[in-house]
Write an enzyme that holds these catalytic residues in place. Structure first.
Site, PDB file in Angstrom:
ATOM      1  N   THR A 170       0.535  55.095  67.243  1.00 38.51           N
ATOM      2  CA  THR A 170       0.989  53.738  66.954  1.00 38.51           C
ATOM      3  C   THR A 170       2.168  53.729  65.987  1.00 38.51           C
ATOM      4  O   THR A 170       2.305  54.639  65.158  1.00 38.51           O
ATOM      5  CB  THR A 170      -0.180  52.939  66.339  1.00 38.51           C
ATOM      6  OG1 THR A 170       0.312  51.718  65.811  1.00 38.51           O
ATOM      7  CG2 THR A 170      -0.844  53.703  65.193  1.00 38.51           C
ATOM      8  N   ASP A 171       2.966  52.656  66.053  1.00 36.71           N
ATOM      9  CA  ASP A 171       4.051  52.500  65.075  1.00 36.71           C
ATOM     10  C   ASP A 171       3.505  52.179  63.683  1.00 36.71           C
ATOM     11  O   ASP A 171       4.242  52.247  62.698  1.00 36.71           O
ATOM     12  CB  ASP A 171       5.037  51.412  65.530  1.00 36.71           C
ATOM     13  CG  ASP A 171       4.410  50.036  65.731  1.00 36.71           C
ATOM     14  OD1 ASP A 171       3.191  49.878  65.550  1.00 36.71           O
ATOM     15  OD2 ASP A 171       5.159  49.094  66.079  1.00 36.71           O
ATOM     16  N   GLU A 172       2.214  51.821  63.615  1.00 40.63           N
ATOM     17  CA  GLU A 172       1.663  51.395  62.318  1.00 40.63           C
ATOM     18  C   GLU A 172       1.607  52.544  61.310  1.00 40.63           C
ATOM     19  O   GLU A 172       1.475  52.311  60.105  1.00 40.63           O
ATOM     20  CB  GLU A 172       0.279  50.759  62.509  1.00 40.63           C
ATOM     21  CG  GLU A 172       0.371  49.572  63.464  1.00 40.63           C
ATOM     22  CD  GLU A 172      -0.873  48.698  63.545  1.00 40.63           C
ATOM     23  OE1 GLU A 172      -1.654  48.689  62.579  1.00 40.63           O
ATOM     24  OE2 GLU A 172      -1.057  48.037  64.574  1.00 40.63           O
ATOM     25  N   TYR A 224      -7.069  51.909  59.632  1.00 39.34           N
ATOM     26  CA  TYR A 224      -6.725  52.255  61.019  1.00 39.34           C
ATOM     27  C   TYR A 224      -5.472  53.119  61.069  1.00 39.34           C
ATOM     28  O   TYR A 224      -5.475  54.212  61.643  1.00 39.34           O
ATOM     29  CB  TYR A 224      -6.514  50.978  61.853  1.00 39.34           C
ATOM     30  CG  TYR A 224      -5.790  51.223  63.160  1.00 39.34           C
ATOM     31  CD1 TYR A 224      -6.364  51.974  64.176  1.00 39.34           C
ATOM     32  CD2 TYR A 224      -4.506  50.705  63.377  1.00 39.34           C
ATOM     33  CE1 TYR A 224      -5.696  52.205  65.380  1.00 39.34           C
ATOM     34  CE2 TYR A 224      -3.828  50.929  64.572  1.00 39.34           C
ATOM     35  CZ  TYR A 224      -4.423  51.684  65.563  1.00 39.34           C
ATOM     36  OH  TYR A 224      -3.746  51.920  66.742  1.00 39.34           O
ATOM     37  N   LYS A 238      -4.913  57.071  62.235  1.00 39.83           N
ATOM     38  CA  LYS A 238      -4.009  57.492  63.313  1.00 39.83           C
ATOM     39  C   LYS A 238      -2.966  58.472  62.766  1.00 39.83           C
ATOM     40  O   LYS A 238      -2.603  59.445  63.435  1.00 39.83           O
ATOM     41  CB  LYS A 238      -3.322  56.280  63.936  1.00 39.83           C
ATOM     42  CG  LYS A 238      -4.219  55.363  64.737  1.00 39.83           C
ATOM     43  CD  LYS A 238      -4.844  55.991  65.974  1.00 39.83           C
ATOM     44  CE  LYS A 238      -3.855  56.280  67.070  1.00 39.83           C
ATOM     45  NZ  LYS A 238      -4.558  56.766  68.308  1.00 39.83           N
TER      46      LYS A 238
HETATM   47  P1  NAD Z   1      -9.178  50.071  73.016  1.00 35.87           P
HETATM   48  O1  NAD Z   1      -9.915  49.816  71.751  1.00 35.87           O
HETATM   49  O2  NAD Z   1      -8.995  48.958  74.004  1.00 35.87           O
HETATM   50  O3  NAD Z   1      -9.869  51.261  73.817  1.00 35.87           O
HETATM   51  C1  NAD Z   1     -10.304  52.438  73.199  1.00 35.87           C
HETATM   52  C2  NAD Z   1     -11.154  53.196  74.197  1.00 35.87           C
HETATM   53  O4  NAD Z   1     -11.565  54.428  73.572  1.00 35.87           O
HETATM   54  C3  NAD Z   1     -12.421  52.451  74.605  1.00 35.87           C
HETATM   55  O5  NAD Z   1     -12.603  52.545  75.994  1.00 35.87           O
HETATM   56  C4  NAD Z   1     -13.517  53.203  73.857  1.00 35.87           C
HETATM   57  O6  NAD Z   1     -14.786  53.166  74.525  1.00 35.87           O
HETATM   58  C5  NAD Z   1     -12.945  54.607  73.806  1.00 35.87           C
HETATM   59  N1  NAD Z   1     -13.494  55.398  72.697  1.00 35.87           N
HETATM   60  C6  NAD Z   1     -13.636  55.016  71.402  1.00 35.87           C
HETATM   61  N2  NAD Z   1     -14.195  56.006  70.682  1.00 35.87           N
HETATM   62  C7  NAD Z   1     -14.385  57.050  71.531  1.00 35.87           C
HETATM   63  C8  NAD Z   1     -14.903  58.365  71.388  1.00 35.87           C
HETATM   64  N3  NAD Z   1     -15.360  58.811  70.200  1.00 35.87           N
HETATM   65  N4  NAD Z   1     -14.928  59.184  72.458  1.00 35.87           N
HETATM   66  C9  NAD Z   1     -14.485  58.736  73.665  1.00 35.87           C
HETATM   67  N5  NAD Z   1     -14.014  57.496  73.872  1.00 35.87           N
HETATM   68  C10 NAD Z   1     -13.951  56.662  72.825  1.00 35.87           C
HETATM   69  O7  NAD Z   1      -7.779  50.677  72.570  1.00 35.87           O
HETATM   70  P2  NAD Z   1      -6.335  50.489  73.211  1.00 35.87           P
HETATM   71  O8  NAD Z   1      -5.747  49.246  72.685  1.00 35.87           O
HETATM   72  O9  NAD Z   1      -6.420  50.723  74.658  1.00 35.87           O
HETATM   73  O10 NAD Z   1      -5.558  51.700  72.514  1.00 35.87           O
HETATM   74  C11 NAD Z   1      -5.486  52.971  73.131  1.00 35.87           C
HETATM   75  C12 NAD Z   1      -4.712  53.910  72.222  1.00 35.87           C
HETATM   76  O11 NAD Z   1      -3.403  53.368  71.975  1.00 35.87           O
HETATM   77  C13 NAD Z   1      -5.341  54.094  70.844  1.00 35.87           C
HETATM   78  O12 NAD Z   1      -5.218  55.444  70.481  1.00 35.87           O
HETATM   79  C14 NAD Z   1      -4.533  53.197  69.932  1.00 35.87           C
HETATM   80  O13 NAD Z   1      -4.518  53.691  68.619  1.00 35.87           O
HETATM   81  C15 NAD Z   1      -3.168  53.285  70.578  1.00 35.87           C
HETATM   82  N6  NAD Z   1      -2.311  52.120  70.360  1.00 35.87           N
HETATM   83  C16 NAD Z   1      -2.708  50.881  70.766  1.00 35.87           C
HETATM   84  C17 NAD Z   1      -1.870  49.800  70.582  1.00 35.87           C
HETATM   85  C18 NAD Z   1      -2.229  48.420  71.062  1.00 35.87           C
HETATM   86  O14 NAD Z   1      -1.428  47.495  70.899  1.00 35.87           O
HETATM   87  N7  NAD Z   1      -3.383  48.203  71.671  1.00 35.87           N
HETATM   88  C19 NAD Z   1      -0.637  49.958  69.952  1.00 35.87           C
HETATM   89  C20 NAD Z   1      -0.273  51.243  69.507  1.00 35.87           C
HETATM   90  C21 NAD Z   1      -1.121  52.315  69.744  1.00 35.87           C
HETATM   91  P1  TYD Z   2      -3.512  42.438  66.316  1.00 30.12           P
HETATM   92  O1  TYD Z   2      -3.478  41.977  67.733  1.00 30.12           O
HETATM   93  O2  TYD Z   2      -4.847  42.595  65.653  1.00 30.12           O
HETATM   94  O3  TYD Z   2      -2.672  43.791  66.246  1.00 30.12           O
HETATM   95  P2  TYD Z   2      -2.151  44.627  64.943  1.00 30.12           P
HETATM   96  O4  TYD Z   2      -2.928  44.206  63.756  1.00 30.12           O
HETATM   97  O5  TYD Z   2      -2.452  46.037  65.344  1.00 30.12           O
HETATM   98  O6  TYD Z   2      -0.695  44.347  64.839  1.00 30.12           O
HETATM   99  O7  TYD Z   2      -2.656  41.428  65.444  1.00 30.12           O
HETATM  100  C1  TYD Z   2      -1.302  41.154  65.743  1.00 30.12           C
HETATM  101  C2  TYD Z   2      -0.764  40.252  64.657  1.00 30.12           C
HETATM  102  O8  TYD Z   2      -1.422  38.992  64.743  1.00 30.12           O
HETATM  103  C3  TYD Z   2      -1.031  40.764  63.261  1.00 30.12           C
HETATM  104  O9  TYD Z   2       0.068  40.411  62.430  1.00 30.12           O
HETATM  105  C4  TYD Z   2      -2.263  39.997  62.821  1.00 30.12           C
HETATM  106  C5  TYD Z   2      -2.117  38.669  63.543  1.00 30.12           C
HETATM  107  N1  TYD Z   2      -3.374  38.007  63.935  1.00 30.12           N
HETATM  108  C6  TYD Z   2      -3.556  36.652  63.627  1.00 30.12           C
HETATM  109  O10 TYD Z   2      -2.696  36.002  62.999  1.00 30.12           O
HETATM  110  N2  TYD Z   2      -4.712  36.046  64.023  1.00 30.12           N
HETATM  111  C7  TYD Z   2      -5.691  36.735  64.701  1.00 30.12           C
HETATM  112  O11 TYD Z   2      -6.750  36.131  65.026  1.00 30.12           O
HETATM  113  C8  TYD Z   2      -5.474  38.114  65.028  1.00 30.12           C
HETATM  114  C9  TYD Z   2      -6.525  38.898  65.765  1.00 30.12           C
HETATM  115  C10 TYD Z   2      -4.294  38.705  64.628  1.00 30.12           C
END
Ligand code: NAD
Ligand code: TYD
Length: 365
Positions: free
Chosen positions: A133-135, A159, A163
């Site tokens: 993630t960019d975070e 989080y 990561k």
């Molecule tokens: P998500 O929470 O929707 O899905 C995570 C999946 O991992 C789930 O299916 C869960 O059951 C599985 N999981 C969790 N713990 C596990 C374990 N110990 N063993 C096996 N499986 C396990 O997450 P996502 O949003 O699809 O994110 C996927 C990846 O992308 C993550 O690594 C996250 O850090 C990264 N990422 C996500 C975002 C975003 O905007 N969603 C942005 C940047 C990076």
């Molecule tokens: P989120 O989707 O949780 O992603 P991330 O925290 O990884 O960026 O949140 C996106 C942005 O929206 C973040 O600045 C937090 C804000 N947010 C709200 O304002 N209200 C909400 O209910 C949620 C879930 C997030």
């Protein structure tokens, strides 16, 4: 032909990636390993059920012996590692699971890859791709340039810290043992199968139900929105042409303040309700039926340690691999809103927890 192990393939991005990959590479083998935490929903892969190309295994990335056995049995040559605890708010309330999965779990997976691919020599040409993630880069000021691959790590939430730790372990396994790794750090994804605890799907579902739209703090925090289909294309490019040991940032080129994004969602909802009498009949309790979804916007207490701005500089992946984000934010938001309207059963089952029954029906568990 490649043989992939996709961890977290029942989650939001992982499932989108599996669909994308099997569309683009139908003769490849994909084994999904997923622990099915609250965020894992095998229904996300339902349309692929029965496909000879896909195998679903319920298991934990930290279970090194099990993964070693899977790598051998399936002759896996590529790991695409999505599995993680992914929600910042949950990490604030309970960081332990984030350390267990994102740090210790990732290390369990790396150990298995090292054992089977390097020590037993079973896949001389292999790739371990880590999705991050960019975070990890921390928070930007309003005029700072976007995060590049050279930006210093400054994770601010449990989080992002977990990561960041996983990114360092992946890097170390390349530098020390010669594991062929790549890492991608992406911005906030959105699209189908997004769990309705994250901003965009939560707001869509709340608009439909006529519930308040909770905007944290002043709503001026900025995220760089990346449609999940662009993210999947970016990962595909890195797997195909990315150089081992390298990191690639993937962004959507769509910076937006949260409050502006929520207002955009409200406008899209108002327009959809105005055009579709059936939508007004299905959700009469939504102010969108009267063209006023924005009346639901409610500013609530800010998130602790809330990062102000994320933005990605995608220059490296654009120059080296020809990546371009294709989905414009407003078009992507319209498509995403339409997907949630077209799939009410999916999010209703996710929100009431009954999606877990799908497992029992389809897998006897
Ligand atoms: P998500 O929470 O929707 O899905 C995570 C999946 O991992 C789930 O299916 C869960 O059951 C599985 N999981 C969790 N713990 C596990 C374990 N110990 N063993 C096996 N499986 C396990 O997450 P996502 O949003 O699809 O994110 C996927 C990846 O992308 C993550 O690594 C996250 O850090 C990264 N990422 C996500 C975002 C975003 O905007 N969603 C942005 C940047 C990076
Ligand atoms: P989120 O989707 O949780 O992603 P991330 O925290 O990884 O960026 O949140 C996106 C942005 O929206 C973040 O600045 C937090 C804000 N947010 C709200 O304002 N209200 C909400 O209910 C949620 C879930 C997030």
């Amino acid at each position: 032909m490649s043989r992939l192990l996709v961890t977290g393939g029942a989650g939001f991005i992982g499932a989108n990636f599996v669909h994308h990959w099997l569309r683009q590479h139908p003769s490849d083998r994909v084994v999904v390993l997923d622990a099915l935490t609250y965020a894992g929903n095998p229904e996300n892969l339902a349309t692929l059920q029965g496909s000879a190309s896909l195998r679903f295994v319920q298991g934990d990335i930290g279970d090194t012996p099990r993964i070693e056995a899977l790598l051998r049995e399936e002759s896996i040559d590529t790991i695409v590692h999505f599995a993680a605890e992914s929600h910042v708010d949950r990490s604030i309330h309970g960081p332990d699971a984030f350390i267990a999965t994102n740090v210790v779990g990732t290390h369990g997976l790396l150990k298995a890859a090292r054992q089977v691919w390097l020590q037993e020599g079973l896949a001389p040409a292999h790739r371990f791709h880590h999705v991050s993630t960019d975070e990890v880069y921390g928070s930007l000021g309003p005029d700072d340039p976007g995060f590049s691959e050279a930006t210093q790590y400054q994770p601010n939430s449990p989080y992002s810290a977990s990561k960041a730790a996983s990114d360092h372990l992946v890097r170390a396994y390349h530098h020390t043992y010669g594991l062929a790794v790549t890492t991608s750090n992406c911005s906030n994804n959105y699209g189908p199968f997004h769990f309705p605890e994250k901003l965009i799907p939560l707001m869509i579902v709340n608009i439909l139900h006529g519930r308040p739209l909770p905007v944290y703090g002043d709503g001026r925090n900025v995220r760089d929105w990346l449609h999940v289909s662009d993210h999947c294309r970016g990962i595909e490019l890195v797997l195909g042409q990315g150089r081992p040991g390298e990191v690639y940032n993937i962004g959507g080129g769509a910076e937006c303040e949260n409050i502006a994004l929520v207002k955009l969602l409200c406008r899209v909802a108002d327009e959809a309700f105005a055009e579709d009498p059936q939508l007004r009949a299905r959700y009469p309790q939504s102010p969108a039926a009267a063209g006023n979804a924005a009346s639901l916007i409610t500013h609530v207490k800010d998130r602790a340690g809330h990062d102000r701005r994320y933005a990605i500089d995608c220059g490296k992946i654009e120059r080296e691999l020809g990546y371009r984000a294709q989905v414009k934010l407003e078009a992507g938001i319209r498509d995403t809103f339409a997907w949630y309207v077209a799939n009410p059963g999916w999010w209703q089952r996710v929100m009431d927890g009954s999606y877990r029954n799908w497992l029992a029906t389809n897998y006897g568990r």
